[in-house]
Design a protein around this motif. Structure first.
Motif, PDB file in Angstrom:
ATOM      1  N   ARG A 111       0.376  -2.636   9.955  1.00 42.15           N
ATOM      2  CA  ARG A 111      -0.078  -2.295   8.604  1.00 42.15           C
ATOM      3  C   ARG A 111      -0.413  -3.524   7.781  1.00 42.15           C
ATOM      4  NH1 ARG A 111       1.011  -1.287   3.281  1.00 42.15           N
ATOM      5  NH2 ARG A 111       0.644   0.834   2.508  1.00 42.15           N
ATOM      6  N   ILE A 150      -4.934   4.661   2.891  1.00 37.05           N
ATOM      7  CA  ILE A 150      -3.764   4.022   3.500  1.00 37.05           C
ATOM      8  C   ILE A 150      -2.528   4.912   3.404  1.00 37.05           C
ATOM      9  CG2 ILE A 150      -3.137   2.814   1.376  1.00 37.05           C
ATOM     10  CD1 ILE A 150      -2.771   1.522   5.008  1.00 37.05           C
ATOM     11  N   SER A 201      -9.823  -5.483  12.774  1.00 35.95           N
ATOM     12  CA  SER A 201     -10.126  -4.735  11.550  1.00 35.95           C
ATOM     13  C   SER A 201     -11.457  -5.161  10.929  1.00 35.95           C
ATOM     14  CB  SER A 201      -9.009  -4.926  10.519  1.00 35.95           C
ATOM     15  OG  SER A 201      -8.992  -6.252  10.021  1.00 35.95           O
ATOM     16  N   THR A 230      -4.762  -7.901  15.261  1.00 34.78           N
ATOM     17  CA  THR A 230      -4.975  -6.766  14.365  1.00 34.78           C
ATOM     18  C   THR A 230      -5.957  -7.116  13.262  1.00 34.78           C
ATOM     19  OG1 THR A 230      -2.739  -5.918  14.764  1.00 34.78           O
ATOM     20  CG2 THR A 230      -3.853  -5.121  12.799  1.00 34.78           C
ATOM     21  N   THR A 234      -3.253   4.802  14.803  1.00 32.95           N
ATOM     22  CA  THR A 234      -3.196   5.147  13.381  1.00 32.95           C
ATOM     23  C   THR A 234      -3.775   4.038  12.521  1.00 32.95           C
ATOM     24  OG1 THR A 234      -1.251   6.577  13.657  1.00 32.95           O
ATOM     25  CG2 THR A 234      -1.646   5.684  11.453  1.00 32.95           C
ATOM     26  N   TYR A 235      -3.429   2.804  12.854  1.00 39.45           N
ATOM     27  CA  TYR A 235      -3.875   1.675  12.041  1.00 39.45           C
ATOM     28  C   TYR A 235      -5.136   0.993  12.581  1.00 39.45           C
ATOM     29  CZ  TYR A 235       0.326   2.279   9.290  1.00 39.45           C
ATOM     30  OH  TYR A 235       1.300   2.804   8.466  1.00 39.45           O
ATOM     31  N   LEU A 267      -2.626   7.130   6.366  1.00 41.49           N
ATOM     32  CA  LEU A 267      -2.246   6.390   7.573  1.00 41.49           C
ATOM     33  C   LEU A 267      -0.729   6.251   7.646  1.00 41.49           C
ATOM     34  CD1 LEU A 267      -4.873   3.471   7.743  1.00 41.49           C
ATOM     35  CD2 LEU A 267      -5.040   5.800   8.633  1.00 41.49           C
ATOM     36  N   ASP A 268      -0.127   5.901   6.512  1.00 35.69           N
ATOM     37  CA  ASP A 268       1.329   5.741   6.473  1.00 35.69           C
ATOM     38  C   ASP A 268       2.042   7.057   6.763  1.00 35.69           C
ATOM     39  OD1 ASP A 268       1.045   3.070   5.862  1.00 35.69           O
ATOM     40  OD2 ASP A 268       1.372   3.328   3.708  1.00 35.69           O
ATOM     41  N   LYS A 314       5.261  -0.932  13.040  1.00 34.17           N
ATOM     42  CA  LYS A 314       4.425  -0.361  11.975  1.00 34.17           C
ATOM     43  C   LYS A 314       4.136  -1.418  10.917  1.00 34.17           C
ATOM     44  CE  LYS A 314       4.498   2.581   7.922  1.00 34.17           C
ATOM     45  NZ  LYS A 314       5.322   3.371   6.988  1.00 34.17           N
ATOM     46  N   ALA A 372       1.820   7.709  10.446  1.00 36.72           N
ATOM     47  CA  ALA A 372       2.680   6.746  11.147  1.00 36.72           C
ATOM     48  C   ALA A 372       4.148   7.141  11.022  1.00 36.72           C
ATOM     49  CB  ALA A 372       2.463   5.346  10.587  1.00 36.72           C
ATOM     50  N   ILE A 389      -3.841  -5.487   8.622  1.00 35.10           N
ATOM     51  CA  ILE A 389      -5.146  -4.876   8.465  1.00 35.10           C
ATOM     52  C   ILE A 389      -5.924  -5.765   7.497  1.00 35.10           C
ATOM     53  CG2 ILE A 389      -6.368  -2.901   7.468  1.00 35.10           C
ATOM     54  CD1 ILE A 389      -4.082  -1.134   8.372  1.00 35.10           C
TER      55      ILE A 389
END
Length: 243
Positions: free
Chosen positions: A234, A60, A161, A157, A118-119, A63-64, A230, A67, A237
């Motif tokens: 995030r 993660i 996931s 989202t 990205t997520y 990913l951050d 974002k 982002a 997820i």
């Protein structure tokens, strides 16, 4: 109030015109390769492309980092003079629409796609263009603070996931009311854009956007909106991802 075809036509017309500008549509595979190759193994990159970043078990924190890098890049470029503004078939297609405003939408469209990929989102720009426009509109609704858009995207989202999908499943878009919410958001934008003058309409949609028209896109407007999207992607997820 009932959503009419005329209400949404204005907004989708603008979206389609901005999407005609070179670079507005993000190639998911290229984005994942270019932005994750220095952090991940070739096997992870392959899995991310095929099944999404979540199924590739990418940390993660990575990913951050990707982002935040995307947000920073487009915050900086959005505040300057964009070469895209003079691209043939690009901003010129919109006639009287202020170039600063179109540049704003251009970067919002790009950063929203990058954050989605990205997520863990699958391909957005597929065969069904209406689905793509609906998702972009939903992203912008979240960025603008629309509660219904925020809730709908959160549910979608979380659902995405939990499974491996190559493209956005129509069943999920219908189940969580994505089409209807997107139409409401499009109406919201479209009515405001045509209610008075273009600039006055837009200033009522997004707080502070009148400053964008008179003085260009600023750090104070673009950055918090990108961060809002974002945050939504995030936080929604699948919780198992963080364990």
């Amino acid at each position: 109030m009932e959503v009419t075809k005329g209400d949404t036509k204005v907004w989708y017309g603008i979206l389609n015109s901005v999407l005609a500008i070179p670079g507005a549509r993000i190639n998911r595979t290229d984005f994942l390769k270019n932005n994750f190759s220095k952090y991940c193994t070739p096997e992870q990159i392959k899995l991310a492309i095929e099944n999404g970043t979540l199924n590739a078990k990418i940390d993660i924190k990575i990913l951050d980092k990707v982002a935040d890098s995307s947000i920073k890049l487009h915050t900086i470029t959005a505040t300057g003079t964009s070469a895209v503004a003079g691209a043939p078939g690009g901003f010129a297609m919109l006639g009287t629409v202020p170039a600063d405003l179109i540049q704003y939408y251009y970067h919002v469209i790009i950063v929203s796609q990058k954050l989605a990929y990205t997520y863990g989102y699958p391909e957005l720009d597929g065969d069904a263009d209406d689905d793509f426009l609906s998702m972009l509109t939903l992203f912008m609704g979240v960025m603008s603070g629309a509660k219904a858009a925020n809730l709908a995207l959160a549910k979608l989202t979380n659902e995405l996931s939990k499974e491996v999908v190559k493209r956005l499943p129509k069943m999920a878009l219908t189940k969580y009311g994505i089409y209807q919410v997107s139409k409401q958001v499009a109406k919201w934008f479209g009515v405001s854009l045509t209610k008075n003058t273009f600039s006055r309409g837009v200033s009522k949609i997004i707080p502070g956007i009148s400053a964008l028209i008179s003085g260009g896109i600023t750090l104070a407007t673009f950055l918090p909106m990108a961060k809002r999207l974002k945050k939504n992607l995030r936080e929604n997820i699948n919780k198992k991802y963080f364990t």
